[in-house]
Design a protein around this motif. Sequence first.
Motif, PDB file in Angstrom:
ATOM      1  N   UNK A  48      30.547  39.326  41.197  1.00 24.98           N
ATOM      2  CA  UNK A  48      30.989  38.611  40.132  1.00 24.98           C
ATOM      3  C   UNK A  48      32.228  39.725  39.462  1.00 24.98           C
ATOM      4  N   UNK A  49      31.748  40.817  39.127  1.00 30.68           N
ATOM      5  CA  UNK A  49      32.987  41.617  38.613  1.00 30.68           C
ATOM      6  C   UNK A  49      34.064  41.807  39.467  1.00 30.68           C
ATOM      7  N   UNK A  50      33.669  42.070  40.705  1.00 33.76           N
ATOM      8  CA  UNK A  50      34.667  42.472  41.424  1.00 33.76           C
ATOM      9  C   UNK A  50      35.744  41.203  41.591  1.00 33.76           C
ATOM     10  N   UNK A  51      35.080  40.055  41.867  1.00 42.64           N
ATOM     11  CA  UNK A  51      35.699  38.570  41.715  1.00 42.64           C
ATOM     12  C   UNK A  51      36.762  38.718  40.276  1.00 42.64           C
ATOM     13  N   UNK A  52      36.018  38.937  39.423  1.00 42.52           N
ATOM     14  CA  UNK A  52      36.864  39.019  38.094  1.00 42.52           C
ATOM     15  C   UNK A  52      37.918  39.937  38.046  1.00 42.52           C
ATOM     16  N   UNK A  53      37.842  40.937  38.709  1.00 44.71           N
ATOM     17  CA  UNK A  53      38.838  42.137  38.625  1.00 44.71           C
ATOM     18  C   UNK A  53      40.032  41.590  39.385  1.00 44.71           C
ATOM     19  N   UNK A  54      39.632  41.148  40.771  1.00 48.32           N
ATOM     20  CA  UNK A  54      40.634  40.658  41.879  1.00 48.32           C
ATOM     21  C   UNK A  54      41.362  39.421  41.277  1.00 48.32           C
ATOM     22  N   UNK A  55      40.739  38.582  40.260  1.00 51.72           N
ATOM     23  CA  UNK A  55      41.449  37.463  39.855  1.00 51.72           C
ATOM     24  C   UNK A  55      42.321  37.485  38.518  1.00 51.72           C
ATOM     25  N   UNK A  56      42.326  38.867  38.075  1.00 52.61           N
ATOM     26  CA  UNK A  56      42.873  39.058  36.802  1.00 52.61           C
ATOM     27  C   UNK A  56      44.409  39.479  37.301  1.00 52.61           C
TER      28      UNK A  56
END
Length: 386
Positions: A6-14
């Motif tokens: 989830x956190x990786x997804x958040x970082x990549x989405x920012x």
Amino acid sequence: MTISDNVRHGIEGSIVLKQKYGTKNVYDLSLGNPEMEPPAQFRKELLRLATSADTGLHRYMPNAGYPETREAVAAQLSVDFDLSFSTNDVVMTGGAAAALNITMKTLLNPGDEMIIFAPYFGEYVNYAANYGAVLRVVTTDETFVPKIDDIEAAISDNTKVVLANSPNNPSGVVLSDEFWDQLGLLLEKKEQQYGTQIYLISDEAYRKIIYDGLKYPSPLHHYRRSIIIESHSKDLALPGERIGYVAVHPDIDQKPDLINGLVFCMRALGYVNAPAMMQQVVSFLQSVTVDIDAYQKKRDYLYKSLIDLGYQLSLPQGAFYLFPKTPIEDDVAFVQQLQQFKVITGPGTAFGAPGYFRIAYCVDDRTLEGALEGFESAAKKFGIIG
Ligand SMILES: Cc1ncc(COP(=O)(O)O)c(C=O)c1O
């Protein structure tokens, strides 16, 4: 993998503009971090507390905050909104961010739907994900005001929250009494239709930064199941101090449950309480703001300058952002081009509104004046001026 999916997804989405510039050589208009100093009364109160002989100023207090602070907040809200708020309607928080998170956690079961309007403050996406909420995004046209029919189409029997933000970051739009009235009626209709409860969360982080003598139109007068999110990051220029609050409509139903939920979530999310010193200081600053006229002058200067350069934008009624159309379709490419001209802004895509870019004008006048050359170079490059 070290970090969670989830956190990786958040970082990549920012959309993070990672490039580093020497601060002297660039005009950074990318952050809602006011350069204005807090009002003089802030330092005075801080000094008074710091030199006070009182003991126990730095201890834990009830999770909802000091009763005196909540009382002071409730008293000012009662004046501002002509409603009768009490201490028990208010929970002090670490800014609007914490206020939004405890409110969402209190209300949302995983899978519940939350409606937001684009353009929106990008962090809403991350906050919704924290609680497994499903976001329904209602888009707007160039007036940035959502259409009631579009909101109606987005509401289902799973809708638990509508989250609105006025004045809006990034558009600066202040939603009108007429809009709130129509929204209130719609939500009541939908609650009846589905036999559900729909909460209106009103993010009012910029409530006191409005222009041209406008009186703030509040959803509290149009919908009882309203919860307001307030912050002193902008109106007192204290973003680093993390102080704000949640207040529920004085006549909201199931109030004890709601307040107990908010208080529990302060603990469960690890916030514990809003910073002690700041609670004590802002108790005395509820009727004070930074110089709003100074922001209005910056708005007027930059708005006129950009119009003269050929940019298309509307005049914001509040907050401290401009949100012009990008002269080319690809807003991320445009923002990168502006960087080449030493002006840093944010792409509309980060706010759910591609084709626009956000300028934060809460900076000193020299930065605004300096940035104009870059805006002019970009206008020439993309042919909006000759
Ligand atoms: C619309 C909106 N809501 C909430 C916040 C969070 O503010 P705070 O610093 O009070 O957490 C911001 C910050 O920029 C914002 O623009």
